[in-house]
Write an enzyme that holds these catalytic residues in place. Structure first.
Site, PDB file in Angstrom:
ATOM      1  CG  ASP A   8      -1.862   1.107   1.511  1.00 36.35           C
ATOM      2  OD1 ASP A   8      -2.301   1.560   0.534  1.00 36.35           O
ATOM      3  OD2 ASP A   8      -1.544   1.840   2.532  1.00 36.35           O
ATOM      4  CG  LEU A   9       1.983   5.676  -2.209  1.00 33.97           C
ATOM      5  CD1 LEU A   9       3.368   5.180  -2.386  1.00 33.97           C
ATOM      6  CD2 LEU A   9       1.272   6.269  -3.244  1.00 33.97           C
ATOM      7  CG  ASP A  10      -1.698   7.457   0.431  1.00 30.69           C
ATOM      8  OD1 ASP A  10      -0.905   8.154   0.144  1.00 30.69           O
ATOM      9  OD2 ASP A  10      -2.796   7.194  -0.128  1.00 30.69           O
ATOM     10  CB  THR A  16      -0.032  10.956   1.460  1.00 29.37           C
ATOM     11  OG1 THR A  16      -0.666   9.642   1.618  1.00 29.37           O
ATOM     12  CG2 THR A  16       1.033  11.028   0.439  1.00 29.37           C
ATOM     13  CE  LYS A  44      -3.789   7.981   9.223  1.00 30.05           C
ATOM     14  NZ  LYS A  44      -2.867   7.803  10.402  1.00 30.05           N
ATOM     15  N   GLY A  45      -7.022   4.874   3.795  1.00 29.86           N
ATOM     16  CA  GLY A  45      -7.449   3.661   3.062  1.00 29.86           C
ATOM     17  C   GLY A  45      -8.668   3.790   2.338  1.00 29.86           C
ATOM     18  CB  SER A 113      -2.161   3.007  -3.833  1.00 27.98           C
ATOM     19  OG  SER A 113      -2.531   4.166  -3.454  1.00 27.98           O
ATOM     20  CB  ALA A 114      -7.660   3.329  -2.191  1.00 28.50           C
ATOM     21  CB  SER A 115      -4.056   7.411  -3.672  1.00 28.84           C
ATOM     22  OG  SER A 115      -3.743   8.496  -4.423  1.00 28.84           O
ATOM     23  CG  ASN A 117      -3.804  12.291  -6.636  1.00 24.72           C
ATOM     24  OD1 ASN A 117      -3.969  13.067  -7.584  1.00 24.72           O
ATOM     25  ND2 ASN A 117      -4.775  12.357  -5.851  1.00 24.72           N
ATOM     26  CE  LYS A 144      -5.773  -0.986  -0.797  1.00 23.95           C
ATOM     27  NZ  LYS A 144      -4.759  -0.214  -0.303  1.00 23.95           N
ATOM     28  CD  GLU A 168      -3.438  -1.833   2.978  1.00 22.87           C
ATOM     29  OE1 GLU A 168      -3.407  -0.575   3.774  1.00 22.87           O
ATOM     30  OE2 GLU A 168      -3.996  -1.401   2.087  1.00 22.87           O
ATOM     31  CG  ASP A 169      -1.633   2.652   6.467  1.00 25.63           C
ATOM     32  OD1 ASP A 169      -2.004   2.412   5.331  1.00 25.63           O
ATOM     33  OD2 ASP A 169      -2.028   3.897   7.039  1.00 25.63           O
TER      34      ASP A 169
HETATM   35  C1  G6P Z   1      -5.515   6.264   0.254  1.00 19.86           C
HETATM   36  C2  G6P Z   1      -5.570   7.087   1.468  1.00 19.86           C
HETATM   37  C3  G6P Z   1      -6.874   7.435   1.511  1.00 19.86           C
HETATM   38  C4  G6P Z   1      -7.572   8.208   0.287  1.00 19.86           C
HETATM   39  C5  G6P Z   1      -7.349   7.343  -0.852  1.00 19.86           C
HETATM   40  C6  G6P Z   1      -7.907   8.145  -2.320  1.00 19.86           C
HETATM   41  O1  G6P Z   1      -6.356   4.969   0.523  1.00 19.86           O
HETATM   42  O2  G6P Z   1      -5.387   6.348   2.570  1.00 19.86           O
HETATM   43  O3  G6P Z   1      -6.785   8.639   2.644  1.00 19.86           O
HETATM   44  O4  G6P Z   1      -8.771   8.789   0.364  1.00 19.86           O
HETATM   45  O5  G6P Z   1      -6.001   6.910  -1.120  1.00 19.86           O
HETATM   46  O6  G6P Z   1      -6.803   8.909  -2.687  1.00 19.86           O
HETATM   47  P1  G6P Z   1      -6.987   9.911  -3.879  1.00 19.86           P
HETATM   48  O7  G6P Z   1      -5.559  10.541  -3.951  1.00 19.86           O
HETATM   49  O8  G6P Z   1      -7.419   9.091  -4.944  1.00 19.86           O
HETATM   50  O9  G6P Z   1      -7.795  11.043  -3.339  1.00 19.86           O
HETATM   51 MG    MG Z   2      -2.661   3.217   3.442  1.00 19.78          MG
END
Ligand code: G6P
Ligand code: MG
Length: 214
Positions: A8-10, A16, A44-45, A113-115, A117, A144, A168-169
């Site tokens: 996982d990233l964040d 972040t 988070k996540g 990662s769910a992000s 970005n 997730k 994973e955190d």
């Molecule tokens: C990660 C972070 C979340 C965040 C999600 C989406 O899982 O832990 O806090 O909301 O990514 O990130 P994004 O950059 O797509 O808004």
């Molecule tokens: Mg995370």
């Protein structure tokens, strides 16, 4: 036998959460919704839209989908402004060394990662090249604890789920790994991440050899 690591990233490679908090706080202030760092823990996540829903719930606000989309875009524009200035020294202690150590043992490296970005962040941290596969929020439709992000990661690494170990955190992330029949190292506290096969404070606290034996 474990042949690949899925990170996982964040909260695992980089913190972040503080930037997400700044951006969500700015939005919450505009909407006159009280939002604390403690509330931020719940995000988070969690995906961007679900995070917004949680904040709107805190303010008992019920908004239409188009308005919500607009607010989420606004928050994201601020967040992107913050992460654009990130540098490699924001990589969490031990994370880079852990990935480098894994590479020397021919373990494949993937991101789950769910992000949306995630790519920008990896670029800013100058670690994109370490990854054999990158699955971000742009490649998945189910958040997730659905295992989709990690299953896609395993597939991209050309490994079976059982051959992958997840780091994973977030509670939902640990559950995603378990749901995908993968072993998991939790990064954080045992109280929250009890479903993981092992829990450590950070990647500085575990060696690759120890991780392979969880
Ligand atoms: C990660 C972070 C979340 C965040 C999600 C989406 O899982 O832990 O806090 O909301 O990514 O990130 P994004 O950059 O797509 O808004
Ligand atoms: Mg995370």
């Amino acid at each position: 036998m474990i042949k690949g690591f899925l990170f996982d990233l964040d909260g695992v490679i980089v913190d972040t959460a503080k930037y997400h908090f700044l951006a969500w706080k700015r939005l919450a202030d505009e909407l006159s919704i009280p939002f604390s760092e403690n509330d931020n823990e719940r995000l988070k996540g969690v995906s961007r839209m679900r995070s917004l829903d949680i904040i709107l719930e805190l303010g008992s606000l019920n908004l239409s989908e188009p308005v919500k989309e607009e607010l989420a875009s606004k928050k994201n524009a601020w967040y992107v402004e913050y992460i654009t200035n990130m540098t490699p020294d924001e990589i969490l202690p031990g994370a880079l060394e852990f990935i480098q150590q894994a590479k020397t043992k021919d373990i494949k490296i993937g991101l789950g990662s769910a992000s949306k970005n995630a790519m920008t962040i990896l670029e800013r941290l100058k670690i994109t090249n370490y990854f054999d596969a990158i699955i971000s929020g742009n490649e998945v439709s189910k958040a997730k604890p659905d295992p989709e992000v990690f299953l896609k990661g395993a597939e991209a690494l050309e490994l079976a789920p059982e051959e992958c170990l997840v780091f994973e955190d977030a509670k939902a992330g640990v559950e995603a790994a378990v749901n995908g029949r993968m072993k998991c190292v939790g990064i954080g506290s045992k109280d929250v991440l009890g479903a993981a096969d092992a829990v450590v404070e950070g990647l500085a606290a575990i060696s690759v050899t120890a991780a392979l034996n969880v």
